[in-house]
Scaffold this motif. Structure first.
Motif, short mmCIF file in Angstrom:
data_model
loop_
_atom_site.label_atom_id
_atom_site.label_comp_id
_atom_site.label_asym_id
_atom_site.label_seq_id
_atom_site.Cartn_x
_atom_site.Cartn_y
_atom_site.Cartn_z
N ALA A 153 0.91 -1.12 0.05
CA ALA A 153 0.11 0.17 0.11
C ALA A 153 0.94 1.32 0.08
O ALA A 153 0.60 2.23 -0.87
CB ALA A 153 -0.94 0.17 1.30
N ARG A 154 1.82 1.15 0.71
CA ARG A 154 2.98 2.39 0.76
C ARG A 154 3.67 2.75 -0.60
O ARG A 154 3.83 3.81 -0.91
CB ARG A 154 3.81 2.25 1.95
N MET A 155 3.89 1.41 -1.09
CA MET A 155 4.31 1.41 -2.63
C MET A 155 3.53 1.87 -3.67
O MET A 155 3.84 2.25 -4.79
CB MET A 155 5.20 0.11 -2.86
N GLY A 156 2.09 1.74 -3.48
CA GLY A 156 1.39 1.56 -4.56
C GLY A 156 1.27 0.47 -5.37
O GLY A 156 0.98 0.72 -6.75
N LEU A 186 9.88 1.76 3.65
CA LEU A 186 10.46 1.17 4.72
C LEU A 186 11.29 2.05 5.57
O LEU A 186 11.64 1.79 6.94
CB LEU A 186 11.30 -0.07 4.41
N GLY A 187 11.67 3.40 5.11
CA GLY A 187 12.34 4.32 5.77
C GLY A 187 13.83 3.94 6.07
O GLY A 187 14.36 4.18 7.03
N VAL A 188 14.37 3.31 4.92
CA VAL A 188 15.78 2.75 5.16
C VAL A 188 16.50 3.04 3.75
O VAL A 188 15.98 3.97 2.99
CB VAL A 188 15.83 1.18 5.06
N HIS A 189 17.87 3.27 3.98
CA HIS A 189 18.91 3.68 2.66
C HIS A 189 18.95 2.45 1.96
O HIS A 189 18.86 1.21 2.22
CB HIS A 189 20.00 3.95 3.43
N PRO A 190 19.10 2.57 0.58
CA PRO A 190 19.30 1.55 -0.47
C PRO A 190 20.15 0.48 -0.01
O PRO A 190 20.13 -0.63 -0.28
CB PRO A 190 19.92 2.38 -1.68
N VAL A 191 21.28 0.96 0.57
CA VAL A 191 22.50 -0.02 1.09
C VAL A 191 21.91 -1.22 1.79
O VAL A 191 22.37 -2.20 1.91
CB VAL A 191 23.82 0.64 1.42
N GLU A 192 21.12 -0.80 2.76
CA GLU A 192 20.45 -1.89 3.63
C GLU A 192 19.79 -3.02 3.16
O GLU A 192 19.86 -4.10 3.63
CB GLU A 192 19.40 -1.28 4.56
N LEU A 193 19.44 -2.79 1.71
CA LEU A 193 18.66 -3.76 1.12
C LEU A 193 19.71 -4.70 0.40
O LEU A 193 19.44 -5.73 -0.19
CB LEU A 193 17.82 -3.10 0.07
N PHE A 194 21.29 -4.21 0.29
CA PHE A 194 22.13 -5.16 -0.12
C PHE A 194 23.13 -5.70 0.82
O PHE A 194 24.23 -5.99 0.38
CB PHE A 194 22.83 -4.39 -1.40
N ASP A 195 22.77 -5.79 1.94
CA ASP A 195 23.57 -6.07 3.12
C ASP A 195 23.85 -7.58 2.98
O ASP A 195 23.26 -8.31 3.22
CB ASP A 195 22.82 -5.77 4.52
N GLU A 196 25.05 -7.91 2.65
CA GLU A 196 25.56 -9.39 2.46
C GLU A 196 25.87 -9.98 3.85
O GLU A 196 26.04 -11.14 3.69
CB GLU A 196 26.77 -9.42 1.47
N LEU A 203 15.30 0.69 -10.43
CA LEU A 203 15.87 1.73 -9.44
C LEU A 203 14.62 2.59 -9.02
O LEU A 203 14.77 2.80 -7.74
CB LEU A 203 16.62 2.72 -10.15
N THR A 204 13.64 2.68 -9.66
CA THR A 204 12.50 3.45 -9.07
C THR A 204 11.78 2.64 -8.06
O THR A 204 11.54 3.19 -7.01
CB THR A 204 11.33 3.47 -10.34
N THR A 205 11.74 1.15 -8.21
CA THR A 205 11.04 0.57 -7.18
C THR A 205 12.06 0.16 -6.23
O THR A 205 11.62 0.42 -5.14
CB THR A 205 10.87 -1.29 -7.91
N LEU A 206 13.27 0.12 -6.38
CA LEU A 206 14.39 0.30 -5.16
C LEU A 206 13.98 1.31 -4.25
O LEU A 206 13.89 1.54 -3.01
CB LEU A 206 15.43 0.27 -5.57
N TRP A 207 13.78 2.42 -5.01
CA TRP A 207 13.81 4.04 -4.04
C TRP A 207 12.36 3.98 -3.46
O TRP A 207 12.33 4.28 -2.27
CB TRP A 207 13.70 5.29 -5.25
N THR A 208 11.41 3.25 -4.10
CA THR A 208 9.93 3.32 -3.39
C THR A 208 10.16 2.18 -2.20
O THR A 208 9.50 2.64 -1.16
CB THR A 208 8.75 2.79 -4.26
N VAL A 209 10.62 1.15 -2.28
CA VAL A 209 10.91 0.18 -1.36
C VAL A 209 11.57 1.02 -0.06
O VAL A 209 10.98 0.87 1.07
CB VAL A 209 11.59 -0.93 -1.40
N CYS A 210 12.62 1.61 -0.44
CA CYS A 210 13.24 2.56 0.55
C CYS A 210 12.37 3.45 1.36
O CYS A 210 12.63 3.44 2.77
CB CYS A 210 14.68 3.19 0.14
N GLU A 211 11.62 4.14 0.66
CA GLU A 211 10.66 5.11 0.98
C GLU A 211 9.67 4.39 2.02
O GLU A 211 9.32 4.88 3.04
CB GLU A 211 10.09 6.06 0.39
#
Length: 75
Positions: free
Chosen positions: A27-30, A58-68, A48-56
């Motif tokens: 819902a937050r992402m539409g 969840l209130g996180v920075h993109p790097v957190e979604l690639f934490d190995e 990249l647009t979806t990545l940014w929407t996910v970050c918004e």
């Protein structure tokens, strides 16, 4: 390592940490819940647009979604 699985595992971890359901994130992402589910399972290429929407959402920075350090099976 499959980058889609890594992204998906981190998406689920961060979503759980935020106490949000897939429906709430969608819902937050539409988008619909199925889209979030596909991303979490590593079955969806993310733009990249979806990545940014996910970050918004969840209130996180993109790097957190690639934490190995977490790995694809969670902490």
């Amino acid at each position: 390592m499959d980058i889609r699985r890594l992204f998906g595992a981190n998406l689920r971890r961060l979503r759980d940490r935020a106490g949000l359901s897939q429906e709430a994130v969608a819902a937050r992402m539409g988008v619909d819940r199925a889209h979030v589910s596909l991303m979490e399972r590593g079955q969806q290429n993310v733009t990249l647009t979806t990545l940014w929407t996910v970050c918004e959402a969840l209130g996180v920075h993109p790097v957190e979604l690639f934490d190995e350090t977490v790995g694809v099976d969670g902490p």
